[in-house]
Design a protein around this motif. Structure first.
Motif, PDB file in Angstrom:
ATOM      1  N   PRO A  83     -14.878  -9.577  26.291  1.00  0.00           N
ATOM      2  CA  PRO A  83     -15.103 -11.027  26.334  1.00  0.00           C
ATOM      3  C   PRO A  83     -14.497 -11.639  27.604  1.00  0.00           C
ATOM      4  CG  PRO A  83     -13.573 -10.440  24.555  1.00  0.00           C
ATOM      5  CD  PRO A  83     -13.990  -9.159  25.206  1.00  0.00           C
ATOM      6  N   LEU A 130     -19.850 -15.340  21.922  1.00  0.00           N
ATOM      7  CA  LEU A 130     -19.413 -14.317  20.964  1.00  0.00           C
ATOM      8  C   LEU A 130     -20.349 -14.353  19.760  1.00  0.00           C
ATOM      9  CD1 LEU A 130     -17.299 -12.320  19.725  1.00  0.00           C
ATOM     10  CD2 LEU A 130     -16.047 -14.331  18.912  1.00  0.00           C
ATOM     11  N   PRO A 183     -20.303 -10.029  23.762  1.00  0.00           N
ATOM     12  CA  PRO A 183     -19.343  -9.374  22.859  1.00  0.00           C
ATOM     13  C   PRO A 183     -19.715  -9.674  21.402  1.00  0.00           C
ATOM     14  CG  PRO A 183     -18.243 -10.871  24.410  1.00  0.00           C
ATOM     15  CD  PRO A 183     -19.705 -11.125  24.519  1.00  0.00           C
ATOM     16  N   THR A 184     -19.542  -8.683  20.545  1.00  0.00           N
ATOM     17  CA  THR A 184     -19.928  -8.831  19.133  1.00  0.00           C
ATOM     18  C   THR A 184     -18.826  -8.301  18.216  1.00  0.00           C
ATOM     19  OG1 THR A 184     -20.896  -6.615  18.980  1.00  0.00           O
ATOM     20  CG2 THR A 184     -22.373  -8.378  19.689  1.00  0.00           C
ATOM     21  N   VAL A 185     -18.831  -8.811  16.991  1.00  0.00           N
ATOM     22  CA  VAL A 185     -18.054  -8.222  15.904  1.00  0.00           C
ATOM     23  C   VAL A 185     -18.988  -8.109  14.709  1.00  0.00           C
ATOM     24  CG1 VAL A 185     -16.064  -8.448  14.350  1.00  0.00           C
ATOM     25  CG2 VAL A 185     -15.899  -9.296  16.698  1.00  0.00           C
ATOM     26  N   ARG A 243     -17.178  -3.435  17.858  1.00  0.00           N
ATOM     27  CA  ARG A 243     -16.057  -3.896  17.016  1.00  0.00           C
ATOM     28  C   ARG A 243     -16.567  -4.084  15.591  1.00  0.00           C
ATOM     29  NH1 ARG A 243     -17.094  -6.683  21.138  1.00  0.00           N
ATOM     30  NH2 ARG A 243     -15.771  -6.704  22.999  1.00  0.00           N
ATOM     31  N   ALA A 267     -12.224  -9.725  18.093  1.00  0.00           N
ATOM     32  CA  ALA A 267     -13.045  -9.965  19.298  1.00  0.00           C
ATOM     33  C   ALA A 267     -12.160  -9.978  20.535  1.00  0.00           C
ATOM     34  CB  ALA A 267     -13.790 -11.293  19.155  1.00  0.00           C
TER      35      ALA A 267
END
Lengths: 163, 121
Positions: free
Chosen positions: A45, A157, B14-16, B32, B64
């Motif tokens: 990130p 995100l 970015p991912t979760v 993640r 994250a």
């Protein structure tokens, strides 16, 4: 007496093993081939959560006139959060729980509160839904669509929450 | 869903993943993964338990920020409470095996009828 897991077995259920055995018992001889990878892509990130625009992705579907909306990839407004979603045709543990509380699998209200309290930058203006498919090729087409929506919205995100 | 997460990571998001099917997500391989050891259906916490749901969301946000490499799994410490559900999902035993076989036969017959009807059209 309290039910305890048998320590001779792992406690986390293996859904790959359970479903293979279950469908074999139905007489299906060819087991499902699960997506299998030994590597995974990773993006670090660049924005901390407290400044990030956060989007949710779900496998549930909006309810329209009491029925499930068409089973294709979709975007829907995050506010107001839906009071119900269609989950009846998904695989979840119907004997042990229920999905009456949308926040238990699509936490739009909690995300909005996180934004109000400064724990995230903001909740994205819309959330995304992707159908559970047996075809990995079709799922990849859905993934491209969600990626394109995330770009349009300036998402930082993504939280993906399969039921 | 894990395939979607992989694609998003590949193109720079970015991912979760928050989920309860540990083996399915880990076999697909994601960046993640916040694993909640609950029956399938409520990966973000027990229904109407707002405190638990908030903790789980916050754990995903922390993950994250803190994961330093791909295939990072964190198991959420929250508990479902009882363990009865572990033995009842997709149960196969001598009590229901005949019923499952019958359901399978019925489904295949139905699929055959649908196929033949489609071929006739």
């Amino acid at each position: 007496m309290e039910h305890r897991p048998d320590p001779a077995f792992r406690t986390a259920l293996s859904y790959i093993d359970l479903s293979r055995r279950y469908y074999a018992a139905h007489g299906y001889d060819v087991p499902y081939r699960w997506a299998t990878n030994f590597d995974a892509p990773f993006t670090a990130p660049t924005t901390p959560p407290t400044k990030a625009n956060v989007a949710l992705v779900t496998t549930s579907f909006p309810v329209v006139d009491g029925e499930r909306s068409p089973k294709s990839v979709y975007a829907a407004p995050s506010r107001p959060p839906p009071v119900e979603m269609f989950t009846a045709d998904l695989s979840w543990h119907k004997g042990a729980t229920h999905t009456d509380d949308v926040e238990s699998y699509l936490p739009l209200q909690a995300l909005s509160e996180a934004a109000d309290e400064g724990r995230i930058g903001k909740a994205n203006r819309r959330f995304f839904g992707v159908p559970t498919r047996y075809s990995q090729r079709l799922t990849m087409a859905d993934a491209e669509q969600i990626g394109s929506w995330c770009r349009q919205d300036g998402v930082d995100l993504v939280l993906l929450i399969p039921l | 869903m894990s395939l979607v997460a992989r694609h998003l990571e590949q193109i720079g998001f970015p991912t979760v993943v928050i989920g309860s099917a540990r083996d399915v997500v880990e076999q697909c391989g994601v960046a993640r993964f916040l694993f909640t050891d609950f029956p399938l259906g409520n990966p973000c916490g027990r229904p109407y338990d707002r405190a638990m749901q908030r903790e789980i969301l916050d754990s995903a946000l922390r993950l994250a920020e803190t994961a330093f490499g791909p295939r990072t799994t964190v198991q959420a410490p929250q508990s479902w409470g009882d363990h009865q559900w572990r033995s009842s999902y997709m149960r196969v035993d001598e009590d229901n095996i005949e019923e499952l076989r019958r359901m399978g036969r019925q489904r295949r017959q139905h699929q055959q009828v649908v196929k033949e009807t489609a071929e006739d059209c």
